[in-house]
Design an enzyme around this catalytic site. Structure first.
Site, PDB file in Angstrom:
ATOM      1  N   ASN A 295     -28.207  11.479  28.949  1.00  0.00           N
ATOM      2  CA  ASN A 295     -28.983  12.294  29.885  1.00  0.00           C
ATOM      3  C   ASN A 295     -30.226  11.497  30.274  1.00  0.00           C
ATOM      4  O   ASN A 295     -30.821  10.823  29.431  1.00  0.00           O
ATOM      5  CB  ASN A 295     -29.387  13.605  29.224  1.00  0.00           C
ATOM      6  CG  ASN A 295     -28.229  14.269  28.494  1.00  0.00           C
ATOM      7  OD1 ASN A 295     -27.661  13.667  27.589  1.00  0.00           O
ATOM      8  ND2 ASN A 295     -27.876  15.451  28.882  1.00  0.00           N
TER       9      ASN A 295
ATOM     10  N   HIS B 202     -27.670  15.169  37.073  1.00  0.00           N
ATOM     11  CA  HIS B 202     -28.262  13.891  36.639  1.00  0.00           C
ATOM     12  C   HIS B 202     -28.306  12.881  37.794  1.00  0.00           C
ATOM     13  O   HIS B 202     -28.177  11.681  37.591  1.00  0.00           O
ATOM     14  CB  HIS B 202     -27.439  13.303  35.480  1.00  0.00           C
ATOM     15  CG  HIS B 202     -27.491  14.130  34.233  1.00  0.00           C
ATOM     16  ND1 HIS B 202     -26.620  13.965  33.187  1.00  0.00           N
ATOM     17  CD2 HIS B 202     -28.337  15.129  33.868  1.00  0.00           C
ATOM     18  CE1 HIS B 202     -26.915  14.846  32.224  1.00  0.00           C
ATOM     19  NE2 HIS B 202     -27.941  15.559  32.619  1.00  0.00           N
TER      20      HIS B 202
ATOM     21  N   TYR C 274     -18.806  14.266  29.563  1.00  0.00           N
ATOM     22  CA  TYR C 274     -19.275  13.610  30.789  1.00  0.00           C
ATOM     23  C   TYR C 274     -18.789  12.165  30.780  1.00  0.00           C
ATOM     24  O   TYR C 274     -18.837  11.509  29.747  1.00  0.00           O
ATOM     25  CB  TYR C 274     -20.782  13.453  30.859  1.00  0.00           C
ATOM     26  CG  TYR C 274     -21.721  14.510  30.368  1.00  0.00           C
ATOM     27  CD1 TYR C 274     -21.937  14.735  29.012  1.00  0.00           C
ATOM     28  CD2 TYR C 274     -22.467  15.228  31.286  1.00  0.00           C
ATOM     29  CE1 TYR C 274     -22.868  15.666  28.592  1.00  0.00           C
ATOM     30  CE2 TYR C 274     -23.407  16.167  30.858  1.00  0.00           C
ATOM     31  CZ  TYR C 274     -23.593  16.381  29.509  1.00  0.00           C
ATOM     32  OH  TYR C 274     -24.517  17.290  29.095  1.00  0.00           O
TER      33      TYR C 274
HETATM   34  C1  LIG Z   1     -30.568  22.295  34.908  1.00  0.00           C
HETATM   35  C2  LIG Z   1     -30.861  20.888  34.531  1.00  0.00           C
HETATM   36  C3  LIG Z   1     -30.680  20.474  33.209  1.00  0.00           C
HETATM   37  C4  LIG Z   1     -30.948  19.147  32.837  1.00  0.00           C
HETATM   38  N1  LIG Z   1     -30.863  18.783  31.525  1.00  0.00           N
HETATM   39  C5  LIG Z   1     -31.289  17.540  31.149  1.00  0.00           C
HETATM   40  C6  LIG Z   1     -31.404  17.179  29.776  1.00  0.00           C
HETATM   41  O1  LIG Z   1     -31.147  17.994  28.871  1.00  0.00           O
HETATM   42  N2  LIG Z   1     -31.818  15.913  29.470  1.00  0.00           N
HETATM   43  C7  LIG Z   1     -32.129  14.995  30.445  1.00  0.00           C
HETATM   44  O2  LIG Z   1     -32.453  13.862  30.123  1.00  0.00           O
HETATM   45  N3  LIG Z   1     -32.047  15.317  31.749  1.00  0.00           N
HETATM   46  C8  LIG Z   1     -31.673  16.583  32.120  1.00  0.00           C
HETATM   47  N4  LIG Z   1     -31.672  16.924  33.440  1.00  0.00           N
HETATM   48  C9  LIG Z   1     -32.015  15.894  34.440  1.00  0.00           C
HETATM   49  C10 LIG Z   1     -33.494  15.547  34.504  1.00  0.00           C
HETATM   50  O3  LIG Z   1     -34.292  16.704  34.393  1.00  0.00           O
HETATM   51  C11 LIG Z   1     -33.764  14.821  35.824  1.00  0.00           C
HETATM   52  O4  LIG Z   1     -32.940  13.691  35.883  1.00  0.00           O
HETATM   53  C12 LIG Z   1     -35.222  14.379  35.954  1.00  0.00           C
HETATM   54  O5  LIG Z   1     -36.091  15.487  35.867  1.00  0.00           O
HETATM   55  C13 LIG Z   1     -35.447  13.655  37.267  1.00  0.00           C
HETATM   56  O6  LIG Z   1     -36.787  13.227  37.314  1.00  0.00           O
HETATM   57  P1  LIG Z   1     -37.518  12.860  38.696  1.00  0.00           P
HETATM   58  O7  LIG Z   1     -38.914  12.497  38.348  1.00  0.00           O
HETATM   59  O8  LIG Z   1     -36.687  11.892  39.416  1.00  0.00           O
HETATM   60  O9  LIG Z   1     -37.482  14.174  39.592  1.00  0.00           O
HETATM   61  P2  LIG Z   1     -37.717  15.723  39.308  1.00  0.00           P
HETATM   62  O10 LIG Z   1     -37.733  16.035  37.861  1.00  0.00           O
HETATM   63  O11 LIG Z   1     -36.752  16.436  40.175  1.00  0.00           O
HETATM   64  O12 LIG Z   1     -39.190  15.978  39.840  1.00  0.00           O
HETATM   65  C14 LIG Z   1     -39.518  15.960  41.195  1.00  0.00           C
HETATM   66  C15 LIG Z   1     -40.811  16.714  41.380  1.00  0.00           C
HETATM   67  O13 LIG Z   1     -41.251  16.563  42.712  1.00  0.00           O
HETATM   68  C16 LIG Z   1     -41.608  17.811  43.263  1.00  0.00           C
HETATM   69  N5  LIG Z   1     -41.330  17.718  44.691  1.00  0.00           N
HETATM   70  C17 LIG Z   1     -40.130  17.622  45.298  1.00  0.00           C
HETATM   71  N6  LIG Z   1     -40.278  17.532  46.629  1.00  0.00           N
HETATM   72  C18 LIG Z   1     -41.605  17.533  46.872  1.00  0.00           C
HETATM   73  C19 LIG Z   1     -42.387  17.476  48.069  1.00  0.00           C
HETATM   74  N7  LIG Z   1     -41.801  17.353  49.263  1.00  0.00           N
HETATM   75  N8  LIG Z   1     -43.729  17.542  47.974  1.00  0.00           N
HETATM   76  C20 LIG Z   1     -44.327  17.681  46.736  1.00  0.00           C
HETATM   77  N9  LIG Z   1     -43.634  17.743  45.578  1.00  0.00           N
HETATM   78  C21 LIG Z   1     -42.290  17.669  45.650  1.00  0.00           C
HETATM   79  C22 LIG Z   1     -40.746  18.818  42.525  1.00  0.00           C
HETATM   80  O14 LIG Z   1     -41.307  20.122  42.559  1.00  0.00           O
HETATM   81  C23 LIG Z   1     -40.702  18.213  41.131  1.00  0.00           C
HETATM   82  O15 LIG Z   1     -41.799  18.633  40.342  1.00  0.00           O
HETATM   83  C24 LIG Z   1     -31.396  18.228  33.829  1.00  0.00           C
HETATM   84  C25 LIG Z   1     -31.582  18.639  35.142  1.00  0.00           C
HETATM   85  C26 LIG Z   1     -31.339  19.967  35.496  1.00  0.00           C
HETATM   86  C27 LIG Z   1     -31.585  20.378  36.916  1.00  0.00           C
END
Ligand SMILES: Cc1cc2nc3c(=O)[nH]c(=O)nc-3n(C[C@H](O)[C@H](O)[C@H](O)COP(=O)(O)OP(=O)(O)OC[C@H]3O[C@@H](n4cnc5c(N)ncnc54)[C@H](O)[C@@H]3O)c2cc1C
Ligand SMILES: *[C@@H]1O[C@H](CO)[C@@H](O)[C@H](O)[C@H]1NC(C)=O
Ligand SMILES: *[C@@H]1O[C@H](CO)[C@@H](O)[C@H](O)[C@H]1NC(C)=O
Ligand SMILES: *[C@@H]1O[C@H](CO)[C@@H](O)[C@H](O)[C@H]1NC(C)=O
Ligand SMILES: *[C@@H]1O[C@H](CO)[C@@H](O)[C@H](O)[C@H]1NC(C)=O
Ligand SMILES: *[C@@H]1O[C@H](CO)[C@@H](O)[C@H](O)[C@H]1NC(C)=O
Ligand SMILES: *[C@@H]1O[C@H](CO)[C@@H](O)[C@H](O)[C@H]1NC(C)=O
Ligand SMILES: *[C@@H]1O[C@H](CO)[C@@H](O)[C@H](O)[C@H]1NC(C)=O
Ligand SMILES: *[C@@H]1O[C@H](CO)[C@@H](O)[C@H](O)[C@H]1NC(C)=O
Length: 762
Positions: A739, A701, A622
């Site tokens: 990550n 990410h 990456y």
């Molecule tokens: C397949 C995959 C593998 C990954 N692997 C890694 C890894 O190994 N290490 C790492 O550091 N990062 C990894 N990531 C990235 C990391 O998981 C994300 O960057 C991180 O979870 C983002 O956090 P966030 O709080 O911004 O949002 P999110 O984790 O996306 O959480 C958002 C939350 O809000 C909820 N939500 C969304 N819209 C609404 C709504 N309208 N009303 C109510 N609830 C809602 C969702 O259901 C979710 O629970 C990975 C991501 C994916 C998809």
């Protein structure tokens, strides 16, 4: 005529992904198990006969559709499929509901299907809405399919905004639907002991109206409890925020709204793989099931169905479904050079708070042993020859040039741990904290710059799903890099083109504030995601672990038994094993970093030459911090799905040149390692062509869609508002070094401290 191609396309791309699960609600004196779709404003509800029903009675159900008049026709697909499924279509015509059952064996216009018997129990059509309550007999088996109500299943709805060709004709043709969605229907909760009374009209007389509205009870009503803080989304950003708010403000009411359902056993999850039956080890608890999040045969309900890339839509968000790679933040991650305000660069105490709550481990098996580690010695030879050193990566966060080491994870006790087992656990134990699952926030309601509450799809927590704020209350959006921008657009905040799409969506438009109150901010702009390229190799010492294919249904018996016994072994870790970094020069003289992740197995191999699939491993390279390319996210369909409008990878050719030089450097070491063979790209493809033709460069990410300094201010307050904040990946102005989940949680620790310190709150 194509009726449902998009349904097919989505279903095959992500399995039948879904986000919403059914809830219990009451309407017309009947308790339904169903959903309210906020995009088109439609309720879909079902009632099943009692579990004791036998014979013909066991093969029927009662259902209702309540729709705004703007929806010209509506369809239900009982098992969520287009072909070989029982389809029901209905529309209002001259004050009556016209309906038919349909069927097709292909992705063409479904034709009328005799066999099921529909009886209208109630219908009404008025100036704003139409409602249809019907009994469907002989409706649980059909040609080539059946409905199994012993477990939750995934039905689908479709909505057409163009009238059918001949509205008076139940067999009429129609154009392709304009929107559709899947949901999780919890059939076991749909049985009713009042079923006999319902089918005989119980309480409300069955009517077929002609023009005049039937007298029916109104939509589900609940008394709303106002809250001091409403946190939207239970991912890492939202969980850290909700926990710290509930800890600091014992006399204030904190509500967390999560659109998905439970994940790990701690949260009520029960999705246990067949080899672990009888335990509470769900697919979310077992790190080794990570690769099964992708290759599932059943519905992948843990992904957000209306986000066009992978995004977690269960409690924990991405952290409940991701690879668990977990890096403590470094000095670059919160530097002004990466777009942070100067007030944010003192990040260390927040990182320390995170590390105290959630320490990392690079030995995830609780017995302290390393498993499936054959890639480490191979990488040690390859990278050692290229001048890399072996270090403990999280002990040396600022050393990120020519270093490698064992991958670090946020797992503990051999299980996925993360913010769910820490922050969410402590928050859940507090009486001033409440979480509600299966609740989608569509928008925030506001009077100019003051947010007054949130609009949800859950009629059980507020009238028509509205939840008010207390005086001086605050809303914190933590719905992720796609979810948060969508809520802002639906609240009249963002670029004009995105709000215009909301204005075209009949229900979402009705929740927009007056045009004079729209707030023009660059929501969705400035987005980054790491461009990444996979290289596939073979080496005779590697165990490709059957490419992770049997891990859900028939894992290696010894590994499964060891994990069940003591949560140790291969299943105590996700697939990545080795991680490494290097600093790269670029044609524009800017330094960019490259991260590498190594795992046994592969996505796909492209080579004309024979290779031994049991010996394949992958290196993902990456481009990490220093990336200059930017893209845009926003609304991608009339049903307000969210996704990339402009892909953020390699929009600056210097990024591609830098990553290419890093890839070439890694490949240059291959011939010095005996037995190591690069099989993709193979020796008939240049690395340059391979990179140029690479199909999906994404890394999941995504950051930057509500960048600090552009959309939110240094207190994470949405500019132009008084009490709306964002705390999730979307406010991160540039990609982190590794990550992102670790730096996202450290960021949330700092953000919530700033929010609590800001005057004017509840
Ligand atoms: C397949 C995959 C593998 C990954 N692997 C890694 C890894 O190994 N290490 C790492 O550091 N990062 C990894 N990531 C990235 C990391 O998981 C994300 O960057 C991180 O979870 C983002 O956090 P966030 O709080 O911004 O949002 P999110 O984790 O996306 O959480 C958002 C939350 O809000 C909820 N939500 C969304 N819209 C609404 C709504 N309208 N009303 C109510 N609830 C809602 C969702 O259901 C979710 O629970 C990975 C991501 C994916 C998809
Ligand atoms: C039930 O429907 C099927 C078609 O799905 C039909 O073949 C069958 O005859 C119907 N049974 C009754 C009793 O109507
Ligand atoms: C129209 O019908 C809907 C659904 O039955 C009902 O909720 C609404 O109150 C009705 N409106 C009028 C004006 O009668
Ligand atoms: C899982 O089961 C074990 C053993 O019965 C029990 O000790 C533990 O509390 C359970 N954990 C959860 C999260 O339910
Ligand atoms: C790599 O470094 C780690 C941490 O310093 C050490 O524990 C490990 O033994 C080293 N591995 C090898 C193979 O040298
Ligand atoms: C909206 O805000 C204005 C000015 O702040 C205030 O005068 C008005 O009463 C508010 N309206 C509502 C409906 O609360
Ligand atoms: C990069 O640096 C070199 C050496 O200092 C200089 O010659 C060159 O012009 C620089 N290139 C750019 C694009 O700034
Ligand atoms: C392929 O690799 C496996 C595992 O190393 C080995 O057991 C097997 O003999 C190899 N097959 C061939 C045809 O070389
Ligand atoms: C490419 O590699 C294969 C397998 O190792 C080998 O048989 C072939 O001769 C090589 N071709 C070229 C053009 O180097």
């Amino acid at each position: 005529m194509v009726w449902c191609r998009r349904l097919l396309a989505l279903a095959s791309a992500v399995g039948c992904a879904l986000a919403q699960s059914s809830v219990s609600y009451s309407d017309s004196g009947i308790t339904w198990q169903g959903i309210f779709d906020p995009t088109y404003g439609v309720s879909y509800g079902f009632v099943l006969p009692p579990t004791t029903a036998t014979g013909a009675l066991a093969q029927e159900f009662v259902a209702e559709i309540v729709s705004p008049i703007a929806n010209k026709w509506i369809g239900l697909s009982v098992n969520g499929q287009m072909a070989f499924d029982l389809l029901i279509v209905a529309w209002p015509n001259n004050g009556q509901i016209v309906y038919s059952t349909r069927y097709t064996t292909d992705y063409i216009q479904p034709t009328v299907y005799p066999g099921p018997i529909i009886t209208t129990l109630q219908s009404s059509v008025n100036a704003t809405s139409w409602k249809w309550i019907f009994r469907c007999q002989n409706c649980t088996t059909w040609s080539g399919g059946s409905l199994n109500t012993a477990n939750p299943t995934v039905p689908a709805w479709v909505v057409g905004l163009i009238p059918v060709d001949t509205p008076s004709d139940p067999a009429s043709n129609m154009a392709q639907h304009d929107g559709f969605g899947f949901w999780g229907q919890i059939w076991p909760l749909a049985h009713s002991n009042d079923y006999n009374s319902i089918i005989s009209g119980g309480g409300s007389t069955p009517t077929t109206t002609s023009g005049a509205p039937a007298s029916t009870s109104s939509a589900p009503v609940a008394t709303a409890t106002p809250y001091d803080y409403i946190v939207v989304g239970g991912g890492p950003g939202g969980l850290v925020t909700a926990d710290r708010l509930s800890e600091a403000l014992p006399n204030k009411k904190i509500l967390l709204l999560e659109r998905g359902g439970p994940s790990t056993a701690q949260t009520g999850g029960t999705d246990v793989p067949p080899w672990a039956t009888g335990t509470n080890l769900t697919r979310f608890d077992i790190p080794g099931e990570f690769q099964a999040m992708f290759g599932s045969s059943g519905p992948t309900y843990w992904y957000c169905s209306d986000v066009t890339t992978f995004a977690g839509c269960v409690i924990g968000g991405g952290t409940s479904i991701n690879g668990g790679l977990y890096w403590y933040p470094n000095t670059q991650d919160f530097s002004t050079a990466r777009g942070w305000p100067a007030s944010w660069t003192n990040y260390q105490s927040y990182a320390a708070k995170l590390q105290a709550r959630l320490p990392s481990t690079d030995h995830p098996s609780p017995d302290g042993k390393l498993y499936l580690e054959q890639t480490f010695p191979v990488m040690q030879k390859l990278l050692g020859n290229l001048g890399y050193s072996n270090i403990t990566l999280n002990d040396n966060v600022n050393f990120r040039d020519h270093v490698y080491g064992y991958s670090a994870y946020n797992f503990q006790k051999g299980k996925r741990w993360g913010p769910v087992a820490t922050y969410f656990k402590t928050a859940s134990a507090r009486s001033n904290f409440k979480v509600v699952y299966n609740t989608v926030v569509a928008s925030v309601a506001r009077n100019g710059s003051t947010i007054t509450g949130v609009q949800t799809n859950n009629p059980l927590i507020g009238p028509r799903g509205f939840i008010p704020l207390n005086k001086n209350g605050r809303v914190i959006l933590s719905a992720g890099s796609f979810g948060t921008p969508r809520i802002l657009f639906q609240s009249g905040i963002g670029p004009a083109d995105q709000i215009a799409l909301v204005q075209q969506s009949n229900v979402a438009a009705s929740f927009l504030p007056p045009k004079s109150q729209f707030i023009n901010l660059p929501v969705g702009m400035n987005v980054q995601d790491n461009p990444s390229i996979n290289l596939m190799f073979t080496h005779p010492s590697i165990d490709a672990y059957d490419n992770w294919a049997p891990i859900w249904s028939s894992p290696r018996p010894a590994d499964a038994a060891q994990y069940l016994k003591s949560q140790t072994g291969v299943f105590a870790s996700s697939s990545p094993r080795v991680s490494f970094w290097s600093a790269l020069g670029g044609p524009d003289n800017k330094t960019r970093w490259m991260q590498g992740t190594v795992r046994p197995g592969f996505d796909s191999v492209t080579t004309d030459y024979p290779y031994n699939a049991s010996q394949v491993f992958s290196i993902t390279l990456y481009l990490s911090t220093g990336v200059t390319s930017r893209g845009r996210v926003g609304l991608t369909s009339s049903a307000l799905a969210a996704g990339a409008l402009v892909n953020p990878w390699f929009t600056d050719p210097n990024d591609k040149a830098a990553l290419l030089s890093g890839i070439n450097n890694v490949i240059s070491g291959v011939k010095q390692v005996p037995g190591l063979t690069l099989i993709t790209p193979d020796n008939t493809t240049t690395v340059e062509d391979y990179v140029n033709n690479y199909v999906n460069l994404g890394s999941n990410h995504w950051v930057g869609s509500c960048s600090i300094g552009k959309v939110v201010d240094e207190n994470t307050l949405v500019m132009g508002t008084k009490n709306l904040f964002v705390v999730d990946a979307s406010i991160v102005p540039s990609l982190f070094t590794g990550n992102p989940q670790g730096p996202i949680m450290a960021m949330a620790e700092q953000a919530v401290t700033k929010i609590l310190a800001l005057a004017g709150g509840p």
